[in-house]
Design a protein around this motif. Structure first.
Motif, PDB file in Angstrom:
ATOM      1  N   MET A   1      -2.777  54.929  -3.419  1.00 50.96           N
ATOM      2  CA  MET A   1      -3.083  55.041  -4.852  1.00 50.96           C
ATOM      3  C   MET A   1      -4.375  55.850  -5.018  1.00 50.96           C
ATOM      4  O   MET A   1      -5.272  55.773  -4.178  1.00 50.96           O
ATOM      5  CB  MET A   1      -3.249  53.648  -5.443  1.00 50.96           C
ATOM      6  N   LYS A   5      -4.137  57.246 -10.873  1.00 54.82           N
ATOM      7  CA  LYS A   5      -3.085  56.239 -10.971  1.00 54.82           C
ATOM      8  C   LYS A   5      -3.660  54.879 -11.370  1.00 54.82           C
ATOM      9  O   LYS A   5      -3.032  54.113 -12.106  1.00 54.82           O
ATOM     10  CB  LYS A   5      -2.325  56.131  -9.649  1.00 54.82           C
ATOM     11  N   GLU A 255      -2.848  43.030 -10.433  1.00 56.16           N
ATOM     12  CA  GLU A 255      -1.863  44.113 -10.355  1.00 56.16           C
ATOM     13  C   GLU A 255      -2.216  45.096  -9.242  1.00 56.16           C
ATOM     14  O   GLU A 255      -1.328  45.624  -8.568  1.00 56.16           O
ATOM     15  CB  GLU A 255      -1.760  44.844 -11.696  1.00 56.16           C
ATOM     16  N   LYS A 258      -1.170  43.459  -6.016  1.00 56.64           N
ATOM     17  CA  LYS A 258       0.275  43.520  -5.820  1.00 56.64           C
ATOM     18  C   LYS A 258       0.709  44.839  -5.194  1.00 56.64           C
ATOM     19  O   LYS A 258       1.767  44.926  -4.561  1.00 56.64           O
ATOM     20  CB  LYS A 258       0.996  43.335  -7.163  1.00 56.64           C
ATOM     21  N   ARG A 259      -0.113  45.847  -5.372  1.00 54.35           N
ATOM     22  CA  ARG A 259       0.181  47.167  -4.823  1.00 54.35           C
ATOM     23  C   ARG A 259      -0.440  47.369  -3.449  1.00 54.35           C
ATOM     24  O   ARG A 259      -0.526  48.502  -2.967  1.00 54.35           O
ATOM     25  CB  ARG A 259      -0.286  48.242  -5.816  1.00 54.35           C
TER      26      ARG A 259
END
Length: 274
Positions: A1, A5, A255, A258-259
């Motif tokens: 990421m 993003k 979040e 979670k990535r």
């Protein structure tokens, strides 16, 4: 990421289709796997992150982008109109404080922290309004649910509910009724948050005039509190700055996690799992 993003994710979660003026990427980063996230970032924090191998530092409060706070504050107008305040009253309510914030830009060294990040090549960004908007929606939804379940809810029961929110519960400050009898009905309640800073006297007065009985801020100056208390037009609850900011920051952190990104916190974030 990468940093772009990450910004897109914050905007998506907040329901925004633009980058607010108090939110900015100062030094871009890519292949981000480890983040240091704090409410306030200074040069020492950036230096620490660089030495510890973090890929990115995220601050909540604006540093370089503080120059845009007056424009973000004006976004209270849209929020007030959407909640039944007249256009004239909404514009009047923000005018003087927005100007005062703008005046402050001329005395602010807005470049000191972003420039240091560039000098040491430490990827750095701040996300202010989007996280505040995430938190505002969470707390307003809890307020609306409490008032729907108990249409006669009083200030004490409403404030107890706020103090049960995990970030507020675990903070060193409590949510406090500043104006109003704890046993009086809360009535129509608005959580005014996420537009740069608290609305002070004039925005609270505009909400009272539009039929709101209780205004909730995350903080207020003692001088503004005394003015509101003197006019005695409605109730006021203060939830606490760091605790309330954390309510919006935590879902965003989750979040990111979670990535597959590791997120460590510093500088005040009360990190709780929902």
């Amino acid at each position: 990421m990468n940093t772009d993003k990450i910004m897109e994710l914050a905007l998506q979660m907040a329901g925004l289709n633009y980058i607010p003026e108090d939110t900015e990427i100062y030094v871009k980063g890519s292949e981000i796997k480890k983040i240091l996230f704090g409410i306030d970032i200074d040069n020492a924090t950036l230096f620490y992150a660089k030495n510890k191998g973090y890929d990115l530092v995220i601050g909540h409060h604006p540093t370089g982008s503080r120059i845009g706070l007056s424009e973000v504050y004006k976004r209270n107008i849209e929020m007030m109109i959407n909640n039944g305040v007249s256009i004239e009253d909404a514009e009047s309510a923000v005018k003087e404080k927005a100007l005062a914030i703008e005046f402050g830009n001329h005395s602010s060294n807005y470049a000191i922290i972003p420039d240091f990040a560039k000098a040491v090549e430490m990827p750095y960004m701040n996300i202010h309004m989007p996280c505040d908007e995430i938190g505002r929606k969470i707390i307003q939804d809890k307020i609306d649910d409490a008032c729907l379940i108990d249409k006669e809810i009083n200030l004490e029961r409403l404030n107890n509910m706020l103090n049960d929110i995990s970030e507020i519960k675990n903070a060193k400050t409590d949510s406090v009724i500043r104006i109003g009898n704890p046993l009086s009905k809360a009535g129509r309640v608005i959580f005014s948050h996420g537009r740069g800073t608290n609305g002070g006297v004039e925005i609270a007065k505009a909400y009272y005039k539009a039929g709101f009985d209780t205004v909730i801020y995350i903080h207020i100056s003692y001088v503004d509190y005394l003015k509101l208390k003197k006019i005695n037009e409605g109730n006021l609850i203060i939830t606490g700055h760091i605790a309330s900011d954390s309510v919006g920051i935590n879902p965003f952190i989750q979040e990111l996690e979670k990535r597959g990104i590791v997120v460590d916190t510093i500088s005040g974030i009360i990190k709780n799992k929902r």
